[in-house]
Write an enzyme that holds these catalytic residues in place. Structure first.
Site, PDB file in Angstrom:
ATOM      1  N   HIS A 196       0.667  -0.908   0.074  1.00  0.00           N
ATOM      2  CA  HIS A 196      -0.012   0.605  -0.143  1.00  0.00           C
ATOM      3  C   HIS A 196       0.463   1.022   0.134  1.00  0.00           C
ATOM      4  O   HIS A 196       2.020   1.421   0.653  1.00  0.00           O
ATOM      5  CB  HIS A 196      -0.921  -0.502   1.232  1.00  0.00           C
ATOM      6  CG  HIS A 196      -1.600  -0.843   1.259  1.00  0.00           C
ATOM      7  ND1 HIS A 196      -3.068  -0.941   1.687  1.00  0.00           N
ATOM      8  CD2 HIS A 196      -1.862  -2.569   0.763  1.00  0.00           C
ATOM      9  CE1 HIS A 196      -3.385  -1.883   1.858  1.00  0.00           C
ATOM     10  NE2 HIS A 196      -3.328  -3.389   0.821  1.00  0.00           N
ATOM     11  N   GLU A 237       1.081   3.953   1.870  1.00  0.00           N
ATOM     12  CA  GLU A 237       1.494   4.237   3.281  1.00  0.00           C
ATOM     13  C   GLU A 237       2.584   3.308   3.711  1.00  0.00           C
ATOM     14  O   GLU A 237       3.474   4.296   3.995  1.00  0.00           O
ATOM     15  CB  GLU A 237       0.232   4.342   4.123  1.00  0.00           C
ATOM     16  CG  GLU A 237      -1.480   5.252   4.071  1.00  0.00           C
ATOM     17  CD  GLU A 237      -2.435   4.208   2.641  1.00  0.00           C
ATOM     18  OE1 GLU A 237      -3.584   5.271   2.527  1.00  0.00           O
ATOM     19  OE2 GLU A 237      -2.024   3.544   2.301  1.00  0.00           O
ATOM     20  N   CYS A 248      -6.533   2.340   5.031  1.00  0.00           N
ATOM     21  CA  CYS A 248      -6.898   1.061   5.478  1.00  0.00           C
ATOM     22  C   CYS A 248      -5.919   0.402   7.154  1.00  0.00           C
ATOM     23  O   CYS A 248      -5.378   1.415   7.886  1.00  0.00           O
ATOM     24  CB  CYS A 248      -6.841  -0.358   4.875  1.00  0.00           C
ATOM     25  SG  CYS A 248      -5.308  -0.732   5.187  1.00  0.00           S
ATOM     26  N   CYS A 276      -2.432   0.305   7.337  1.00  0.00           N
ATOM     27  CA  CYS A 276      -1.738   1.193   7.287  1.00  0.00           C
ATOM     28  C   CYS A 276      -1.503   1.617   8.766  1.00  0.00           C
ATOM     29  O   CYS A 276      -0.725   2.601   9.152  1.00  0.00           O
ATOM     30  CB  CYS A 276      -2.289   1.366   6.387  1.00  0.00           C
ATOM     31  SG  CYS A 276      -2.019   0.910   4.142  1.00  0.00           S
TER      32      CYS A 276
END
Length: 157
Positions: free
Chosen positions: A52, A54, A82, A85
């Protein structure tokens, strides 16, 4: 405040990634008003469910700053982070998070993580997405990993 500038950059990264065929997420990590790391979602490209934007920004920032603690840093994300993260940001010491698009805005495109967050907020034994079991270690002859860690030289994380 440069919040808008940093958030706009995260959104621009997401736009560029989506235009290039990637998932529409970007993140910028900032410390003391300076961008330390930029990243886009690379789940598909890297065949990595943890890639992801992040998390990739956290990894880059850790390398740039020389450690896993990112105390005092801020993350600007194009989409609502999410649970994975958020947990990583919490563990790294991130103190400020801003995002442009909410889970509600992402839902019509199949990109909301609200259901995952709701499921993970339930006690482990009540979750139905996987069998989650605690199997305590019973072999007392093996050293405890936590005791080994506790005996590490001072200053090591």
């Amino acid at each position: 405040m440069n919040d808008r500038k940093f958030l706009d950059e995260a959104v621009a990264l997401a736009r560029g990634n989506a235009a290039a065929g990637g998932r529409p997420f970007g993140a910028v990590l900032v410390k003391d008003g300076t961008i330390v790391a930029r990243a886009v979602n690379r789940m598909v490209e890297d065949s990595d469910p943890t890639a992801h934007a992040e998390l990739l920004a956290l990894r880059k920032a850790g390398q740039a700053l020389g450690g896993p603690r990112l105390d005092g840093c801020a993350v600007y994300a194009s989409g609502q982070p999410c649970p994975m993260c958020l947990a990583a940001m919490r563990m790294a010491g991130i103190t400020s998070i801003a995002y442009a698009y909410s889970n509600e805005e992402a839902a019509p495109f199949g990109l909301s993580t609200a259901k995952v967050a709701a499921e993970l907020s339930r006690p482990a034994q009540d979750q139905d997405w996987a069998t989650i079991r605690h199997l305590p270690q019973t072999d007392s002859a093996r050293p405890e990993p936590y005791l080994i860690w506790a005996e590490r030289p001072a200053g090591q994380l």
